[in-house]
Design an enzyme around this catalytic site. Structure first.
Site, PDB file in Angstrom:
ATOM      1  N   HIS A 307       1.032  38.225 -37.236  1.00 22.86           N
ATOM      2  CA  HIS A 307       0.762  37.633 -38.266  1.00 22.86           C
ATOM      3  C   HIS A 307      -0.371  36.848 -37.940  1.00 22.86           C
ATOM      4  O   HIS A 307      -1.057  36.557 -37.050  1.00 22.86           O
ATOM      5  CB  HIS A 307       2.174  36.589 -38.388  1.00 22.86           C
ATOM      6  CG  HIS A 307       2.138  35.945 -39.839  1.00 22.86           C
ATOM      7  ND1 HIS A 307       1.264  34.807 -40.152  1.00 22.86           N
ATOM      8  CD2 HIS A 307       2.660  36.145 -40.854  1.00 22.86           C
ATOM      9  CE1 HIS A 307       1.351  34.460 -41.495  1.00 22.86           C
ATOM     10  NE2 HIS A 307       2.230  35.299 -41.814  1.00 22.86           N
ATOM     11  N   ASP A 365       9.204  40.265 -42.250  1.00 21.20           N
ATOM     12  CA  ASP A 365       9.694  41.556 -42.465  1.00 21.20           C
ATOM     13  C   ASP A 365      10.368  42.578 -41.608  1.00 21.20           C
ATOM     14  O   ASP A 365      10.771  43.349 -41.778  1.00 21.20           O
ATOM     15  CB  ASP A 365       8.233  42.229 -42.819  1.00 21.20           C
ATOM     16  CG  ASP A 365       7.840  41.512 -44.240  1.00 21.20           C
ATOM     17  OD1 ASP A 365       6.418  41.224 -43.895  1.00 21.20           O
ATOM     18  OD2 ASP A 365       8.246  41.299 -45.118  1.00 21.20           O
TER      19      ASP A 365
HETATM   20  C1  SDX Z   1       3.394  38.984 -44.586  1.00 22.41           C
HETATM   21  O1  SDX Z   1      -0.385  35.750 -44.737  1.00 22.41           O
HETATM   22  C2  SDX Z   1       0.845  35.776 -44.899  1.00 22.41           C
HETATM   23  O2  SDX Z   1       1.397  34.698 -44.996  1.00 22.41           O
HETATM   24  C3  SDX Z   1       1.839  37.089 -45.097  1.00 22.41           C
HETATM   25  C4  SDX Z   1       3.293  36.808 -45.063  1.00 22.41           C
HETATM   26  C5  SDX Z   1       3.722  36.038 -46.533  1.00 22.41           C
HETATM   27  O3  SDX Z   1       4.947  35.368 -46.225  1.00 22.41           O
HETATM   28  O4  SDX Z   1       2.987  35.960 -47.404  1.00 22.41           O
HETATM   29  O5  SDX Z   1       3.684  36.091 -44.171  1.00 22.41           O
HETATM   30  C6  SDX Z   1       4.105  38.077 -45.240  1.00 22.41           C
HETATM   31  O6  SDX Z   1       2.695  39.743 -45.053  1.00 22.41           O
HETATM   32  C7  SDX Z   1       3.642  39.315 -43.200  1.00 22.41           C
HETATM   33  C8  SDX Z   1       2.831  40.368 -42.366  1.00 22.41           C
HETATM   34  C9  SDX Z   1       3.756  41.668 -42.664  1.00 22.41           C
HETATM   35  N1  SDX Z   1       2.807  42.867 -42.162  1.00 22.41           N
HETATM   36  C10 SDX Z   1       3.255  43.618 -41.093  1.00 22.41           C
HETATM   37  O7  SDX Z   1       4.281  43.447 -40.515  1.00 22.41           O
HETATM   38  C11 SDX Z   1       2.136  44.548 -40.812  1.00 22.41           C
HETATM   39  C12 SDX Z   1       2.152  44.844 -39.363  1.00 22.41           C
HETATM   40  N2  SDX Z   1       1.236  43.667 -38.813  1.00 22.41           N
HETATM   41  C13 SDX Z   1      -0.230  43.698 -39.030  1.00 22.41           C
HETATM   42  O8  SDX Z   1      -0.661  44.875 -39.598  1.00 22.41           O
HETATM   43  C14 SDX Z   1      -1.070  42.451 -38.766  1.00 22.41           C
HETATM   44  O9  SDX Z   1      -0.580  41.952 -37.630  1.00 22.41           O
HETATM   45  C15 SDX Z   1      -1.159  41.637 -39.697  1.00 22.41           C
HETATM   46  C16 SDX Z   1      -1.722  42.200 -41.071  1.00 22.41           C
HETATM   47  C17 SDX Z   1       0.195  40.956 -40.083  1.00 22.41           C
HETATM   48  C18 SDX Z   1      -2.409  40.350 -39.415  1.00 22.41           C
HETATM   49  O10 SDX Z   1      -3.158  41.055 -39.194  1.00 22.41           O
HETATM   50  P1  SDX Z   1      -4.567  40.130 -38.465  1.00 22.41           P
HETATM   51  O11 SDX Z   1      -4.357  38.810 -38.422  1.00 22.41           O
HETATM   52  O12 SDX Z   1      -5.885  40.663 -39.229  1.00 22.41           O
HETATM   53  O13 SDX Z   1      -4.793  40.644 -37.032  1.00 22.41           O
HETATM   54  P2  SDX Z   1      -5.417  41.925 -36.743  1.00 22.41           P
HETATM   55  O14 SDX Z   1      -5.199  43.029 -37.501  1.00 22.41           O
HETATM   56  O15 SDX Z   1      -6.799  41.739 -36.485  1.00 22.41           O
HETATM   57  O16 SDX Z   1      -5.030  42.411 -35.166  1.00 22.41           O
HETATM   58  C19 SDX Z   1      -5.272  41.573 -34.046  1.00 22.41           C
HETATM   59  C20 SDX Z   1      -5.170  42.208 -32.980  1.00 22.41           C
HETATM   60  C21 SDX Z   1      -5.400  43.902 -33.133  1.00 22.41           C
HETATM   61  O17 SDX Z   1      -5.895  44.294 -32.010  1.00 22.41           O
HETATM   62  P3  SDX Z   1      -7.508  44.260 -31.326  1.00 22.41           P
HETATM   63  O18 SDX Z   1      -8.238  44.977 -32.525  1.00 22.41           O
HETATM   64  O19 SDX Z   1      -7.973  42.563 -31.097  1.00 22.41           O
HETATM   65  O20 SDX Z   1      -7.583  45.150 -30.092  1.00 22.41           O
HETATM   66  O21 SDX Z   1      -3.579  42.824 -32.818  1.00 22.41           O
HETATM   67  C22 SDX Z   1      -3.197  44.141 -32.916  1.00 22.41           C
HETATM   68  C23 SDX Z   1      -4.354  44.641 -33.918  1.00 22.41           C
HETATM   69  O22 SDX Z   1      -4.750  46.127 -33.245  1.00 22.41           O
HETATM   70  N3  SDX Z   1      -2.179  44.108 -33.963  1.00 22.41           N
HETATM   71  C24 SDX Z   1      -0.894  44.978 -33.779  1.00 22.41           C
HETATM   72  C25 SDX Z   1      -0.099  44.510 -34.771  1.00 22.41           C
HETATM   73  N4  SDX Z   1      -0.822  43.649 -35.533  1.00 22.41           N
HETATM   74  C26 SDX Z   1      -1.823  43.389 -35.011  1.00 22.41           C
HETATM   75  N5  SDX Z   1      -0.973  45.877 -33.019  1.00 22.41           N
HETATM   76  C27 SDX Z   1       0.209  46.540 -32.972  1.00 22.41           C
HETATM   77  N6  SDX Z   1       1.139  46.241 -34.187  1.00 22.41           N
HETATM   78  C28 SDX Z   1       0.892  45.185 -34.749  1.00 22.41           C
HETATM   79  N7  SDX Z   1       1.987  44.978 -35.877  1.00 22.41           N
END
Ligand code: SDX
Length: 430
Positions: A307, A365
């Site tokens: 998140h 989720d």
């Molecule tokens: C919702 O914003 C909100 O409030 C949203 C929400 C709401 O109520 O409206 O809470 C609802 O959207 C919840 C999130 C649902 N999405 C997912 O579950 C999809 C999986 N998660 C991600 O794609 C990610 O964690 C996000 C999109 C939720 C957050 O992305 P960020 O904050 O932009 O973080 P990032 O993509 O920059 O990741 C930071 C690091 C990265 O590694 P590096 O590039 O630094 O090496 O963490 C890793 C990412 O690769 N990473 C993950 C991961 N999420 C982030 N690695 C593996 N699995 C994951 N799920």
């Protein structure tokens, strides 16, 4: 907001003083509105990781403490003691209602649950295999063509009517999108049922027999609505605010929010998460998927994990996990393989240093899909249910923005990296 605090930015030989405002909760903000005029530079923050787009009094998230407050009330208390329509009132009007206020509000919502009959033909224009989210985007956008008397955003009364209509009709629209998809007749709302029970009946009743709303499922459904109601300036809420900033009508703005929510990185994650749990299948395959999630060359991510704001835990996931246990237990489903995989996946991931250092753990989720599937919903209905629940949050934020005398059209700038000025070359000379 001015607190007589400021930050000084040195640009070359020029110092620019930028006011700092202190919120009632959360980090201070630096007001950069005059930066371009006085310093000739933009700030750069794609993804808005350090940018406050507005000031708001509706919802606050403390990502480190794993705290989510709606008008100051913590989500676990609201999920445990309140119900969705009361939370809708709180989000819309700022305070918990008295008994009389709640009764009046629920009556107003109940009185608007039917759709204009002509809209049934609008549904029929879709292919039967259309994703319910595609139908919701289309039908909600089309509401501006059916409800002309609540599209003038300059009229507070029309804003109020549009708000009630959207909250009231989203369950009908989501249920009918489902019924259309499975080829069953539309079931009309009933005024003698509560909000969640009405939705369950419109989804699962058939004309051929009576349908009894299961109070356990209805309570769980209502709790899921509450857990998804609002969440500060997330991507879909920011989309609604940006669409509204141009003066677009409320139905168009909410349709834009639904479209944004559909993405798997946002509201589409509940569907993607259950499909991931299905793909993992058994506990012994978890290490394979953990390795993929950690592999920077593999685009795979653990859906339902991570998140932007929560860096400790998502309080909604905690309540959702409890609810999953309760609902499956009450339904006598004690060997749900997806729940077993989900719990083991959470345990393995949280014990893995990769996820700990990147502060990744289950979000809202991760468990919701398990409950929804146990209730009988197909995965394609998970995000429509999220959209239904979030409508009150979008509307509350939309109203707040329109009530702000300082609000103006949102128009971000950019860091331009393209070609500079050059002359056209005729095709024969290229
Ligand atoms: C919702 O914003 C909100 O409030 C949203 C929400 C709401 O109520 O409206 O809470 C609802 O959207 C919840 C999130 C649902 N999405 C997912 O579950 C999809 C999986 N998660 C991600 O794609 C990610 O964690 C996000 C999109 C939720 C957050 O992305 P960020 O904050 O932009 O973080 P990032 O993509 O920059 O990741 C930071 C690091 C990265 O590694 P590096 O590039 O630094 O090496 O963490 C890793 C990412 O690769 N990473 C993950 C991961 N999420 C982030 N690695 C593996 N699995 C994951 N799920």
């Amino acid at each position: 907001m001015a607190d007589n605090k400021s930050a000084t930015l040195r640009l070359g030989d020029k110092d620019i003083d930028l006011p700092i405002y202190s919120p009632t909760a959360g980090p201070d903000v630096v007001d950069i509105r005059k930066l371009y005029a006085e310093g000739g530079v933009f700030t750069y923050d794609p993804g808005f990781t350090s940018t406050a787009s507005c000031d708001s009094t509706i919802t606050f998230i403390d990502g480190d403490k794993g705290e989510l407050l709606h008008r100051g009330y913590p989500i676990d208390q609201l999920a445990g003691k309140s119900h969705y329509l009361e939370v809708c009132y709180l989000l819309l009007y700022g305070e918990l209602p008295t008994g009389a206020e709640l009764e009046d509000f629920e009556a107003r919502v109940t009185g608007h649950t039917m759709l204009h009959e002509q809209m049934t033909f609008f549904f029929r224009g879709f292919r039967r295999d259309a994703h319910p989210m595609a139908i919701m985007v289309g039908v909600v956008g089309a509401m501006s063509a059916f409800y002309h008397d609540s599209t003038d955003i300059a009229d507070p009364w029309q804003r109020e009517v549009a708000s009630i209509r959207l909250i009231a009709k989203m369950p009908t629209i989501a249920a009918w999108a489902y019924k259309f998809w499975i080829g069953q007749p539309f079931i009309y709302p009933r005024n003698d049922l509560d909000y969640a029970g009405n939705f369950l009946r419109m989804c699962f009743a058939v004309p051929a027999e009576e349908y009894e709303v299961n109070p356990i499922l209805s309570r769980a459904m209502d709790r899921i609505f509450t857990l998804h109601a609002d969440h500060e300036q997330n991507a879909s809420t920011s989309t609604v605010r940006l669409a509204s900033s141009s003066g677009a009508n409320p139905f168009a703005c909410i349709a834009a929010g639904i479209a944004c929510l559909w993405g798997p990185a946002h509201g589409g994650a509940n569907q993607a998460c259950l499909e991931m749990l299905e793909e993992i299948g058994t506990v012994d395959r978890i290490p394979e998927f953990i390795a993929r999630a950690k592999d920077r060359d593999d685009p795979f991510r653990l859906m339902g994990f991570g998140h932007r704001v929560y860096k400790n835990f998502d309080p909604r996931a905690t309540v959702m996990k409890q609810s999953a246990d309760e609902v499956l237990d009450l339904l006598g489903i004690d060997d749900n393989p997806k729940l077993q995989v989900a719990k083991e996946l959470e345990k393995v991931a949280l014990a893995d240093p990769y996820f700990a250092e990147k502060k990744l753990f289950p979000n809202v989720d991760f468990y919701s899909g398990i409950i929804l599937e146990a209730m009988g919903f197909p995965t394609s209905m998970f995000t429509p249910i999220f959209a239904l629940s979030r409508t009150v949050g979008w509307i509350s934020q939309w109203k707040e923005q329109l009530d702000d005398p300082e609000h103006k059209i949102g128009r971000p700038r950019q860091l331009y990296q393209g070609a500079t000025l050059r002359d056209y070359v005729d095709v024969e000379d290229r």
